[in-house]
Design a protein around this motif. Structure first.
Motif, PDB file in Angstrom:
ATOM      1  N   PRO A  60       6.275   8.142   4.221  1.00 20.34           N
ATOM      2  CA  PRO A  60       5.564   7.162   5.029  1.00 20.34           C
ATOM      3  C   PRO A  60       3.985   7.128   5.459  1.00 20.34           C
ATOM      4  O   PRO A  60       3.202   6.179   5.634  1.00 20.34           O
ATOM      5  CB  PRO A  60       6.488   7.127   6.674  1.00 20.34           C
ATOM      6  N   ILE A  61       3.530   8.475   5.505  1.00 19.90           N
ATOM      7  CA  ILE A  61       2.075   8.603   5.905  1.00 19.90           C
ATOM      8  C   ILE A  61       1.268   7.763   4.669  1.00 19.90           C
ATOM      9  O   ILE A  61       0.381   7.228   4.910  1.00 19.90           O
ATOM     10  CB  ILE A  61       1.811   9.862   6.107  1.00 19.90           C
ATOM     11  N   ASN A  62       1.631   8.528   3.452  1.00 21.92           N
ATOM     12  CA  ASN A  62       0.828   8.306   2.234  1.00 21.92           C
ATOM     13  C   ASN A  62       0.802   6.605   1.902  1.00 21.92           C
ATOM     14  O   ASN A  62      -0.053   6.004   1.859  1.00 21.92           O
ATOM     15  CB  ASN A  62       1.072   9.009   1.120  1.00 21.92           C
ATOM     16  N   MET A  63       2.057   6.160   2.157  1.00 22.72           N
ATOM     17  CA  MET A  63       2.358   4.606   1.874  1.00 22.72           C
ATOM     18  C   MET A  63       1.703   3.792   2.873  1.00 22.72           C
ATOM     19  O   MET A  63       1.053   2.802   2.497  1.00 22.72           O
ATOM     20  CB  MET A  63       3.650   4.449   1.720  1.00 22.72           C
ATOM     21  N   THR A  64       1.546   4.291   4.177  1.00 22.87           N
ATOM     22  CA  THR A  64       0.996   3.194   5.089  1.00 22.87           C
ATOM     23  C   THR A  64      -0.621   3.233   4.902  1.00 22.87           C
ATOM     24  O   THR A  64      -1.235   2.308   5.084  1.00 22.87           O
ATOM     25  CB  THR A  64       1.284   3.721   6.560  1.00 22.87           C
ATOM     26  N   ILE A  65      -1.104   4.351   4.528  1.00 26.52           N
ATOM     27  CA  ILE A  65      -2.661   4.713   4.091  1.00 26.52           C
ATOM     28  C   ILE A  65      -2.824   3.802   2.967  1.00 26.52           C
ATOM     29  O   ILE A  65      -3.724   2.790   2.940  1.00 26.52           O
ATOM     30  CB  ILE A  65      -3.002   6.110   3.900  1.00 26.52           C
ATOM     31  N   ILE A  66      -2.059   4.103   1.801  1.00 25.58           N
ATOM     32  CA  ILE A  66      -2.398   3.221   0.729  1.00 25.58           C
ATOM     33  C   ILE A  66      -2.103   1.702   0.824  1.00 25.58           C
ATOM     34  O   ILE A  66      -3.026   0.803   0.448  1.00 25.58           O
ATOM     35  CB  ILE A  66      -1.224   3.676  -0.521  1.00 25.58           C
ATOM     36  N   SER A  67      -1.207   1.339   1.727  1.00 31.34           N
ATOM     37  CA  SER A  67      -1.021  -0.264   1.950  1.00 31.34           C
ATOM     38  C   SER A  67      -2.227  -0.877   2.646  1.00 31.34           C
ATOM     39  O   SER A  67      -2.594  -1.682   2.455  1.00 31.34           O
ATOM     40  CB  SER A  67       0.292  -0.350   2.823  1.00 31.34           C
ATOM     41  N   GLY A  68      -2.456  -0.153   3.619  1.00 26.04           N
ATOM     42  CA  GLY A  68      -3.774  -0.443   4.413  1.00 26.04           C
ATOM     43  C   GLY A  68      -4.869  -0.722   3.642  1.00 26.04           C
ATOM     44  O   GLY A  68      -5.896  -1.663   3.467  1.00 26.04           O
ATOM     45  N   ILE A  69      -5.348   0.162   2.645  1.00 27.12           N
ATOM     46  CA  ILE A  69      -6.407   0.148   1.791  1.00 27.12           C
ATOM     47  C   ILE A  69      -6.163  -0.845   0.616  1.00 27.12           C
ATOM     48  O   ILE A  69      -6.917  -1.724   0.448  1.00 27.12           O
ATOM     49  CB  ILE A  69      -6.628   1.716   0.947  1.00 27.12           C
ATOM     50  N   GLU A  70      -4.891  -1.256   0.180  1.00 22.30           N
ATOM     51  CA  GLU A  70      -4.734  -2.317  -0.721  1.00 22.30           C
ATOM     52  C   GLU A  70      -5.028  -3.441  -0.027  1.00 22.30           C
ATOM     53  O   GLU A  70      -5.617  -4.567  -0.832  1.00 22.30           O
ATOM     54  CB  GLU A  70      -3.378  -2.212  -1.356  1.00 22.30           C
ATOM     55  N   MET A  71      -4.596  -3.705   1.040  1.00 26.58           N
ATOM     56  CA  MET A  71      -5.001  -4.792   1.816  1.00 26.58           C
ATOM     57  C   MET A  71      -6.264  -5.076   2.104  1.00 26.58           C
ATOM     58  O   MET A  71      -6.759  -6.320   1.931  1.00 26.58           O
ATOM     59  CB  MET A  71      -4.176  -4.835   3.278  1.00 26.58           C
ATOM     60  N   ALA A  72      -7.052  -4.300   2.404  1.00 25.59           N
ATOM     61  CA  ALA A  72      -8.538  -4.147   2.579  1.00 25.59           C
ATOM     62  C   ALA A  72      -9.071  -4.747   1.308  1.00 25.59           C
ATOM     63  O   ALA A  72      -9.932  -5.563   1.161  1.00 25.59           O
ATOM     64  CB  ALA A  72      -9.161  -3.127   2.940  1.00 25.59           C
ATOM     65  N   LEU A  73      -8.551  -4.300  -0.056  1.00 25.84           N
ATOM     66  CA  LEU A  73      -9.257  -4.341  -1.217  1.00 25.84           C
ATOM     67  C   LEU A  73      -8.691  -5.997  -1.803  1.00 25.84           C
ATOM     68  O   LEU A  73      -9.794  -6.431  -2.161  1.00 25.84           O
ATOM     69  CB  LEU A  73      -8.385  -3.562  -2.310  1.00 25.84           C
ATOM     70  N   TRP A  74      -7.835  -6.209  -1.391  1.00 23.22           N
ATOM     71  CA  TRP A  74      -7.241  -7.769  -1.732  1.00 23.22           C
ATOM     72  C   TRP A  74      -8.070  -8.636  -0.955  1.00 23.22           C
ATOM     73  O   TRP A  74      -8.540  -9.802  -1.210  1.00 23.22           O
ATOM     74  CB  TRP A  74      -5.893  -8.138  -1.514  1.00 23.22           C
ATOM     75  N   ASP A  75      -8.455  -8.311   0.427  1.00 22.27           N
ATOM     76  CA  ASP A  75      -9.486  -9.146   1.401  1.00 22.27           C
ATOM     77  C   ASP A  75     -10.914  -9.213   0.525  1.00 22.27           C
ATOM     78  O   ASP A  75     -11.189 -10.460   0.445  1.00 22.27           O
ATOM     79  CB  ASP A  75      -9.263  -8.437   2.636  1.00 22.27           C
ATOM     80  N   ILE A  76     -11.229  -8.142   0.247  1.00 20.95           N
ATOM     81  CA  ILE A  76     -12.428  -8.104  -0.495  1.00 20.95           C
ATOM     82  C   ILE A  76     -12.437  -9.031  -1.798  1.00 20.95           C
ATOM     83  O   ILE A  76     -13.518 -10.022  -2.120  1.00 20.95           O
ATOM     84  CB  ILE A  76     -12.875  -6.653  -0.937  1.00 20.95           C
ATOM     85  N   LYS A  77     -11.336  -8.907  -2.469  1.00 21.82           N
ATOM     86  CA  LYS A  77     -11.284  -9.680  -3.910  1.00 21.82           C
ATOM     87  C   LYS A  77     -11.108 -11.112  -3.391  1.00 21.82           C
ATOM     88  O   LYS A  77     -11.696 -12.089  -4.290  1.00 21.82           O
ATOM     89  CB  LYS A  77     -10.176  -9.314  -4.698  1.00 21.82           C
ATOM     90  N   GLY A  78     -10.604 -11.636  -2.489  1.00 16.85           N
ATOM     91  CA  GLY A  78     -10.170 -12.953  -2.040  1.00 16.85           C
ATOM     92  C   GLY A  78     -11.589 -13.657  -1.665  1.00 16.85           C
ATOM     93  O   GLY A  78     -12.197 -14.593  -1.890  1.00 16.85           O
ATOM     94  N   LYS A  79     -12.545 -12.717  -0.869  1.00 14.83           N
ATOM     95  CA  LYS A  79     -13.840 -13.160  -0.480  1.00 14.83           C
ATOM     96  C   LYS A  79     -14.759 -13.190  -1.686  1.00 14.83           C
ATOM     97  O   LYS A  79     -15.501 -14.096  -1.712  1.00 14.83           O
ATOM     98  CB  LYS A  79     -14.393 -12.191   0.634  1.00 14.83           C
TER      99      LYS A  79
END
Length: 148
Positions: A60-79
């Motif tokens: 749960p710790i690693n996956m919540t961190i990776i998930s948050g980073i992935e969301m931020a990366l998708w946000d960057i890609k969309g922008k």
């Protein structure tokens, strides 16, 4: 968590749910960020695989961190491409979606007031804590109080 596309002035945001391990998640986020700072944030899958395949996988710790980073990366890609994320992921899947509003806190006495506030704001669905704070394994006294 915010991530910036260095040299492009584009920031992305992602959410990391920490529960009761907030300091652990924050420390892990800084540690994982050290591995990807300066990398091309458009290579989302490559970065995701690298973060996931380090020494300890999942949890749960690693996956919540990776998930948050992935969301931020998708946000960057969309922008970066000036496109909504759903377009980058294959297009829309529905014409509308039902949303709810979260009622936070652990005070059942405030639930009615907070729910009425959400109705006033146009919501017809809520998600909430309907009990005072409980732990995963708690006393029968607290469980009996919830049932009551």
């Amino acid at each position: 968590m915010g991530v910036e596309f260095i040299g492009k002035g584009i920031e992305g945001w992602g959410e990391m749910v920490s529960g009761t391990k907030t300091r652990t998640v924050v420390a892990g986020a800084y540690e994982m960020a050290d591995r990807i700072i300066g990398r091309n944030p458009l290579e989302i899958e490559k970065i995701w695989q690298e973060l996931y395949r380090v020494f300890f996988r999942g949890g749960p710790i690693n996956m919540t961190i990776i998930s948050g980073i992935e969301m931020a990366l998708w946000d960057i890609k969309g922008k970066y491409y000036n496109a909504p994320i759903y377009e980058l992921l294959g297009g829309s899947a529905r014409d509308r979606i039902k949303v709810y509003s979260w009622i936070g806190g652990d005070c059942p006495a405030d639930v009615v007031k907070d729910a009425q506030d959400r109705v006033t704001r146009g919501f017809d669905s809520i998600k909430m804590n309907a009990t005072e704070e409980l732990h995963y394994i708690d006393s029968f006294k607290k469980i009996d109080a919830v049932v009551e």
